[in-house]
Design a protein around this motif. Structure first.
Motif, PDB file in Angstrom:
ATOM      1  N   ILE A   1     -10.230  43.413  12.157  1.00 37.32           N
ATOM      2  CA  ILE A   1      -9.301  42.619  11.472  1.00 37.32           C
ATOM      3  C   ILE A   1      -8.270  43.095  10.786  1.00 37.32           C
ATOM      4  O   ILE A   1      -7.069  42.947  10.896  1.00 37.32           O
ATOM      5  CB  ILE A   1     -10.152  41.296  10.835  1.00 37.32           C
ATOM      6  CG1 ILE A   1     -11.162  40.371  11.673  1.00 37.32           C
ATOM      7  CG2 ILE A   1      -9.088  40.280  10.000  1.00 37.32           C
ATOM      8  CD1 ILE A   1     -12.018  39.381  11.288  1.00 37.32           C
ATOM      9  N   SER A   2      -8.665  43.959  10.107  1.00 40.34           N
ATOM     10  CA  SER A   2      -7.848  44.818   9.167  1.00 40.34           C
ATOM     11  C   SER A   2      -6.778  45.700   9.916  1.00 40.34           C
ATOM     12  O   SER A   2      -5.527  45.502   9.637  1.00 40.34           O
ATOM     13  CB  SER A   2      -8.753  45.803   8.155  1.00 40.34           C
ATOM     14  OG  SER A   2      -8.057  46.779   7.985  1.00 40.34           O
ATOM     15  N   ARG A   3      -7.225  46.210  10.811  1.00 40.82           N
ATOM     16  CA  ARG A   3      -6.097  46.999  11.943  1.00 40.82           C
ATOM     17  C   ARG A   3      -5.306  46.065  12.476  1.00 40.82           C
ATOM     18  O   ARG A   3      -4.048  46.441  12.666  1.00 40.82           O
ATOM     19  CB  ARG A   3      -7.187  47.860  12.848  1.00 40.82           C
ATOM     20  CG  ARG A   3      -7.672  48.943  12.505  1.00 40.82           C
ATOM     21  CD  ARG A   3      -8.444  49.582  13.400  1.00 40.82           C
ATOM     22  NE  ARG A   3      -9.294  50.679  13.104  1.00 40.82           N
ATOM     23  CZ  ARG A   3     -10.195  51.552  13.660  1.00 40.82           C
ATOM     24  NH1 ARG A   3     -10.189  51.179  15.154  1.00 40.82           N
ATOM     25  NH2 ARG A   3     -11.029  52.292  13.413  1.00 40.82           N
ATOM     26  N   LEU A   4      -5.745  45.012  13.276  1.00 37.25           N
ATOM     27  CA  LEU A   4      -4.959  44.346  13.770  1.00 37.25           C
ATOM     28  C   LEU A   4      -3.666  43.443  12.841  1.00 37.25           C
ATOM     29  O   LEU A   4      -2.536  43.339  13.227  1.00 37.25           O
ATOM     30  CB  LEU A   4      -5.566  43.037  14.547  1.00 37.25           C
ATOM     31  CG  LEU A   4      -6.435  43.312  15.675  1.00 37.25           C
ATOM     32  CD1 LEU A   4      -7.294  42.263  16.365  1.00 37.25           C
ATOM     33  CD2 LEU A   4      -5.545  43.940  16.972  1.00 37.25           C
ATOM     34  N   SER A   5      -4.091  43.256  11.615  1.00 42.30           N
ATOM     35  CA  SER A   5      -3.158  42.582  10.742  1.00 42.30           C
ATOM     36  C   SER A   5      -2.307  43.378  10.197  1.00 42.30           C
ATOM     37  O   SER A   5      -0.909  42.799   9.596  1.00 42.30           O
ATOM     38  CB  SER A   5      -3.716  41.954   9.434  1.00 42.30           C
ATOM     39  OG  SER A   5      -5.355  41.682   9.577  1.00 42.30           O
ATOM     40  N   THR A   6      -2.668  44.730  10.163  1.00 33.14           N
ATOM     41  CA  THR A   6      -1.622  45.876   9.649  1.00 33.14           C
ATOM     42  C   THR A   6      -0.925  46.531  10.578  1.00 33.14           C
ATOM     43  O   THR A   6      -0.203  47.332  10.325  1.00 33.14           O
ATOM     44  CB  THR A   6      -2.285  46.778   8.743  1.00 33.14           C
ATOM     45  OG1 THR A   6      -3.472  47.157   9.242  1.00 33.14           O
ATOM     46  CG2 THR A   6      -2.969  46.014   7.486  1.00 33.14           C
ATOM     47  N   ARG A   7      -1.406  46.058  12.174  1.00 33.27           N
ATOM     48  CA  ARG A   7      -0.332  46.821  13.416  1.00 33.27           C
ATOM     49  C   ARG A   7       1.129  46.614  13.200  1.00 33.27           C
ATOM     50  O   ARG A   7       1.350  45.142  12.964  1.00 33.27           O
ATOM     51  CB  ARG A   7      -1.137  46.414  14.276  1.00 33.27           C
ATOM     52  CG  ARG A   7      -0.498  47.064  15.781  1.00 33.27           C
ATOM     53  CD  ARG A   7      -1.496  47.006  16.824  1.00 33.27           C
ATOM     54  NE  ARG A   7      -1.838  45.816  17.313  1.00 33.27           N
ATOM     55  CZ  ARG A   7      -2.493  45.515  18.292  1.00 33.27           C
ATOM     56  NH1 ARG A   7      -3.168  46.599  18.750  1.00 33.27           N
ATOM     57  NH2 ARG A   7      -2.899  44.378  18.728  1.00 33.27           N
ATOM     58  N   ARG A   8       1.977  47.296  13.343  1.00 33.49           N
ATOM     59  CA  ARG A   8       3.339  47.287  13.847  1.00 33.49           C
ATOM     60  C   ARG A   8       3.900  48.174  14.873  1.00 33.49           C
ATOM     61  O   ARG A   8       3.181  49.246  14.925  1.00 33.49           O
ATOM     62  CB  ARG A   8       4.260  47.611  12.314  1.00 33.49           C
ATOM     63  CG  ARG A   8       3.946  46.804  11.028  1.00 33.49           C
ATOM     64  CD  ARG A   8       4.278  45.321  11.303  1.00 33.49           C
ATOM     65  NE  ARG A   8       3.860  44.647  10.087  1.00 33.49           N
ATOM     66  CZ  ARG A   8       3.178  43.914   9.523  1.00 33.49           C
ATOM     67  NH1 ARG A   8       1.845  43.988  10.498  1.00 33.49           N
ATOM     68  NH2 ARG A   8       2.715  43.338   8.746  1.00 33.49           N
ATOM     69  N   ILE A   9       4.807  47.795  15.328  1.00 28.99           N
ATOM     70  CA  ILE A   9       5.052  48.410  16.605  1.00 28.99           C
ATOM     71  C   ILE A   9       6.704  48.352  16.757  1.00 28.99           C
ATOM     72  O   ILE A   9       7.404  47.590  16.193  1.00 28.99           O
ATOM     73  CB  ILE A   9       4.713  47.542  17.875  1.00 28.99           C
ATOM     74  CG1 ILE A   9       3.273  47.463  17.854  1.00 28.99           C
ATOM     75  CG2 ILE A   9       4.988  48.394  19.412  1.00 28.99           C
ATOM     76  CD1 ILE A   9       2.390  46.292  19.047  1.00 28.99           C
ATOM     77  N   CYS A  10       7.283  49.637  16.951  1.00 31.86           N
ATOM     78  CA  CYS A  10       8.627  49.791  17.343  1.00 31.86           C
ATOM     79  C   CYS A  10       9.131  48.974  18.603  1.00 31.86           C
ATOM     80  O   CYS A  10       8.702  49.207  19.626  1.00 31.86           O
ATOM     81  CB  CYS A  10       9.048  51.350  17.654  1.00 31.86           C
ATOM     82  SG  CYS A  10      10.621  51.394  17.722  1.00 31.86           S
ATOM     83  N   LYS A  11      10.066  48.096  18.163  1.00 32.11           N
ATOM     84  CA  LYS A  11      10.777  47.242  19.067  1.00 32.11           C
ATOM     85  C   LYS A  11      11.585  48.100  20.292  1.00 32.11           C
ATOM     86  O   LYS A  11      11.576  47.574  21.395  1.00 32.11           O
ATOM     87  CB  LYS A  11      11.826  46.573  18.571  1.00 32.11           C
ATOM     88  CG  LYS A  11      11.655  44.965  18.537  1.00 32.11           C
ATOM     89  CD  LYS A  11      12.904  44.226  17.729  1.00 32.11           C
ATOM     90  CE  LYS A  11      12.344  43.051  17.358  1.00 32.11           C
ATOM     91  NZ  LYS A  11      13.269  42.269  16.467  1.00 32.11           N
ATOM     92  N   ASN A  12      11.941  49.337  19.756  1.00 29.04           N
ATOM     93  CA  ASN A  12      12.555  50.186  20.707  1.00 29.04           C
ATOM     94  C   ASN A  12      11.835  50.883  21.476  1.00 29.04           C
ATOM     95  O   ASN A  12      11.901  51.080  22.954  1.00 29.04           O
ATOM     96  CB  ASN A  12      13.648  51.182  19.900  1.00 29.04           C
ATOM     97  CG  ASN A  12      14.473  51.708  20.784  1.00 29.04           C
ATOM     98  OD1 ASN A  12      15.066  51.300  21.789  1.00 29.04           O
ATOM     99  ND2 ASN A  12      14.706  52.892  20.130  1.00 29.04           N
ATOM    100  N   CYS A  13      10.861  51.900  20.888  1.00 26.74           N
ATOM    101  CA  CYS A  13      10.208  52.879  21.749  1.00 26.74           C
ATOM    102  C   CYS A  13       8.917  52.678  21.781  1.00 26.74           C
ATOM    103  O   CYS A  13       8.041  53.281  22.533  1.00 26.74           O
ATOM    104  CB  CYS A  13      10.321  54.007  21.251  1.00 26.74           C
ATOM    105  SG  CYS A  13       9.377  54.480  19.583  1.00 26.74           S
ATOM    106  N   GLY A  14       8.143  51.387  21.292  1.00 23.44           N
ATOM    107  CA  GLY A  14       7.001  51.068  21.421  1.00 23.44           C
ATOM    108  C   GLY A  14       5.816  51.895  20.572  1.00 23.44           C
ATOM    109  O   GLY A  14       4.797  51.561  20.513  1.00 23.44           O
ATOM    110  N   LYS A  15       6.234  52.864  19.903  1.00 23.97           N
ATOM    111  CA  LYS A  15       5.429  53.516  18.774  1.00 23.97           C
ATOM    112  C   LYS A  15       4.655  52.656  17.992  1.00 23.97           C
ATOM    113  O   LYS A  15       5.140  51.701  17.507  1.00 23.97           O
ATOM    114  CB  LYS A  15       6.178  54.631  18.080  1.00 23.97           C
ATOM    115  CG  LYS A  15       5.140  55.492  17.241  1.00 23.97           C
ATOM    116  CD  LYS A  15       6.187  56.608  16.640  1.00 23.97           C
ATOM    117  CE  LYS A  15       5.026  57.284  15.641  1.00 23.97           C
ATOM    118  NZ  LYS A  15       5.049  58.650  15.524  1.00 23.97           N
TER     119      LYS A  15
END
Ligand code: AMP
Length: 212
Positions: free
Chosen positions: A121-135
């Motif tokens: 739960i903690s990992r999913l709520s703090t996950r962010r992804i780059c719109k451009n390269c997907g990092k």
């Protein structure tokens, strides 16, 4: 080598699949990424799966199996492949076995990332992804240097639509009911290897490397 990287949403499959793919020189086949691409390109498939995905439900098995069959017959899978996020149900696992048997292939290893629900739960709520390269970033353990900006390409970071608290809860219950039984299925075939996925990215990669 034909590998399945198995685990709950947020277990770290995406992060570790990059490591496995590089070390074995095999392509990553992520059904979640394929569906997200289909939604982004507004294809027929994308239109079919978009609302299912935003609810955190599973795409029907026949659609997933068709997509996988098309993907596994591509040339880059000749010397092996890594499945991430597939199979997620017993019919998908059985369908995969049948499909591979037709090509005289099989799954060699299922690496199961075991992570506590609290960490998921903690990992999913703090996950962010780059719109451009997907990092992928994690605001706690792997934050970007500048808020909401990708270190590599300067792209804007976003939160996945299905990484919100209500949808996370639903995805986890779907995982426990539909997906977790596959652990037993692969254990019975003697191809399941469990890894403690609560550790750091490097410690998990090191534990996986021993199994490859
Ligand atoms: P993921 O990125 O693996 O968490 O997948 C995101 C979403 O795509 C899931 O919540 C499902 O809606 C859909 N999806 C991905 N892989 C599968 C699969 N093997 N079976 C059914 N639905 C899937």
């Amino acid at each position: 080598m034909n590998i399945i990287l198995f685990g709950a949403p947020g277990a770290g499959k995406g992060t570790q699949s990059e490591f496995v793919s590089k070390s074995k020189s095999i392509p990553i086949i992520s059904t979640g990424d394929m569906f997200r691409d289909a939604v982004a390109s507004k294809s027929e498939l994308g239109k079919k799966v978009s609302s299912i995905m935003s609810k955190g439900a599973l795409v029907p098995d026949n659609i997933v199996l068709k997509l996988i069959e098309e993907r596994l017959t591509k040339d880059d899978c000749k010397n092996g492949f890594l499945l991430d996020g597939f199979p997620r149900t017993l019919p998908q696992a059985k369908g995969l076995n049948e499909l591979l048997a037709r090509f005289g292939k099989k799954i060699d290893k299922v690496i199961s990332l075991e992570v506590t629900e609290e960490n998921i739960i903690s990992r999913l709520s703090t996950r962010r992804i780059c719109k451009n390269c997907g990092k992928k970033y994690n605001l706690d353990t792997m934050p970007p240097k500048k808020k909401d900006v990708c270190d590599d390409c300067g792209g804007e970071l976003f939160q996945r639509e299905d990484d919100t608290p209500v949808t996370i809860k639903h995805r986890l219950s779907v995982y426990y009911i539909e997906t977790q039984p596959l652990i037993e299925y692969y254990k019975n075939q003697n191809i399941l290897q469990a890894v403690d996925g609560n550790k750091s990215v490097k410690e998990i990669s090191d534990a996986i490397a021993v199994l490859l």
